[in-house]
Design a protein around this motif. Structure first.
Motif, short mmCIF file in Angstrom:
data_model
loop_
_atom_site.label_atom_id
_atom_site.label_comp_id
_atom_site.label_asym_id
_atom_site.label_seq_id
_atom_site.Cartn_x
_atom_site.Cartn_y
_atom_site.Cartn_z
N THR A 87 34.57 66.28 13.85
CA THR A 87 33.91 65.35 14.74
C THR A 87 34.93 64.55 15.53
OG1 THR A 87 33.84 63.63 13.04
CG2 THR A 87 31.93 65.11 13.19
N VAL A 88 34.48 64.02 16.65
CA VAL A 88 35.30 63.14 17.48
C VAL A 88 34.48 61.90 17.82
CG1 VAL A 88 36.54 62.84 19.66
CG2 VAL A 88 36.55 65.06 18.52
N MET A 89 35.07 60.74 17.64
CA MET A 89 34.42 59.50 18.01
C MET A 89 35.38 58.71 18.91
SD MET A 89 32.02 57.15 17.86
CE MET A 89 30.98 57.11 16.42
N ARG A 90 34.92 58.40 20.10
CA ARG A 90 35.73 57.59 21.00
C ARG A 90 35.00 56.28 21.26
NH1 ARG A 90 37.65 58.91 27.20
NH2 ARG A 90 38.83 56.98 27.50
N SER A 91 35.70 55.18 21.06
CA SER A 91 35.15 53.86 21.31
C SER A 91 36.17 53.07 22.10
CB SER A 91 34.82 53.15 20.00
OG SER A 91 34.31 51.86 20.24
N GLU A 92 35.90 52.93 23.40
CA GLU A 92 36.82 52.27 24.32
C GLU A 92 38.19 52.93 24.25
OE1 GLU A 92 36.60 48.07 23.56
OE2 GLU A 92 34.57 47.93 24.38
N ASN A 93 39.21 52.23 23.76
CA ASN A 93 40.56 52.79 23.74
C ASN A 93 40.96 53.37 22.38
OD1 ASN A 93 41.09 52.17 26.45
ND2 ASN A 93 41.67 50.07 25.92
N ARG A 94 40.00 53.55 21.49
CA ARG A 94 40.29 54.10 20.17
C ARG A 94 39.65 55.48 20.03
NH1 ARG A 94 44.37 52.07 17.72
NH2 ARG A 94 43.53 52.68 15.68
N VAL A 95 40.34 56.35 19.30
CA VAL A 95 39.84 57.71 19.06
C VAL A 95 39.92 57.98 17.56
CG1 VAL A 95 40.16 60.17 19.50
CG2 VAL A 95 40.64 58.52 21.30
N ARG A 96 38.87 58.58 17.03
CA ARG A 96 38.87 58.98 15.62
C ARG A 96 38.49 60.45 15.54
NH1 ARG A 96 35.79 59.04 10.72
NH2 ARG A 96 36.98 58.19 8.97
N ILE A 97 39.34 61.25 14.92
CA ILE A 97 39.10 62.68 14.75
C ILE A 97 39.01 62.98 13.26
CG2 ILE A 97 39.97 65.01 15.18
CD1 ILE A 97 41.62 63.86 17.49
N ARG A 98 37.96 63.67 12.86
CA ARG A 98 37.84 64.12 11.48
C ARG A 98 37.72 65.63 11.49
NH1 ARG A 98 37.16 62.53 6.41
NH2 ARG A 98 36.01 63.88 4.99
N ALA A 99 38.53 66.29 10.69
CA ALA A 99 38.51 67.76 10.65
C ALA A 99 38.48 68.23 9.21
CB ALA A 99 39.74 68.32 11.36
N GLN A 100 37.90 69.40 9.00
CA GLN A 100 37.90 70.01 7.67
C GLN A 100 38.09 71.51 7.78
OE1 GLN A 100 34.25 68.81 5.80
NE2 GLN A 100 33.03 69.17 7.63
#
Length: 266
Positions: A89-102
């Motif tokens: 999954t990818v979550m972008r919130s303003e200037n932050r990015v969070r990537i989760r992979a499996q």
């Protein structure tokens, strides 16, 4: 720069993996306008993992039809003939990015590895490299020196330019997915404008030049006279390679131009 990782890896019997498919990363923002960003992250992860020797990575064109589909991992594994699948999954919130992979063994649907990465959008290429390096290390155990270089050479980006690049490739891929019978100048023209926008922000943006090369080459197939756009494709691809020799898209476009326009079959 602050990058955060959380691991959920579990130890189990080792699995031999020689082929891999990266499924389209899910956009967790639920904002349809952010689909281009999730697709761009998928493309970059495929590109990074394809640099790993002895690992066969399924192409983007083969995995994107699974976007939004709800098939089991074993079924996907059989259809693509791969040993393992990466989903995330990818979550972008303003200037932050969070990537989760499996990483999942295709035959048994067993989770081999999982991890989450978070950082500033300016460091998104480094986040992608960290994801790819972790997956590659899990698969191979130890990376060759050249592979480590490929996966640790990402630089800080100009967010506005990179966003325009991703939007450009998103439009370009929509053209490809829709087929060849489109109104003249539709998605391709939009893509060109995004790549030009990126270059107005960062004149040394190799990715934007690579995108322009792709777009001009695609135009020559049905929409524009080759004499009009093929020289532009060649110039853009050459410039991209001058700025970043590792730009695979640019090398491919330059090869297409030489084969179909220059008739250089050497």
């Amino acid at each position: 720069m602050a990058l955060y990782m959380r691991s959920g890896a579990t130890k189990a019997a080792p699995v031999r993996i020689s082929s891999l498919a990266v499924l389209p990363l899910e956009n967790l923002s639920k904002d349809p306008d952010q689909e281009y960003f999730a697709d761009g992250m998928t493309d970059e992860l495929i590109t990074d993992l394809a640099k790993i020797g002895s690992l066969r990575v399924i192409s983007r064109n083969s995995v994107m039809p699974y976007k939004g589909k709800h098939k089991s991992i074993p079924e996907i594994g059989r259809e693509l003939n791969v040993d393992a699948v990466v989903e995330g999954t990818v979550m972008r919130s303003e200037n932050r990015v969070r990537i989760r992979a499996q990483l999942i063994e295709a035959r048994t649907d067993r989770h081999i590895w999982a991890q989450a990465y978070e950082g500033d959008v300016r460091d998104v290429l480094k986040l992608q490299d960290q994801v790819a390096q972790a997956i590659a290390t899990e698969i191979k155990g130890k990376l060759a020196p050249a592979e480590k270089v490929h996966l640790t050479s990402a630089k800080e980006i100009r967010p506005d330019a990179y966003e325009a690049d991703l939007r450009g490739f998103y439009e370009l891929h929509k053209h490809g997915a829709a087929g060849t019978f489109l109104p003249v100048g539709n998605e391709i023209e939009k893509a060109i404008k995004f790549f030009q926008q990126a270059l107005s922000i960062d004149p040394d943006d190799a990715l934007a030049y690579a995108g322009l090369a792709d777009a001009y080459y695609d135009q020559s197939t049905f929409f524009r006279a080759p004499l009009e756009v093929m020289p532009k494709a060649k110039a853009a691809a050459t410039k991209a390679i001058q700025l970043d020799e590792s730009q695979a898209e640019a090398h491919a476009s330059l090869g297409y131009v030489r084969l179909t326009f220059d008739w250089d079959w050497a």
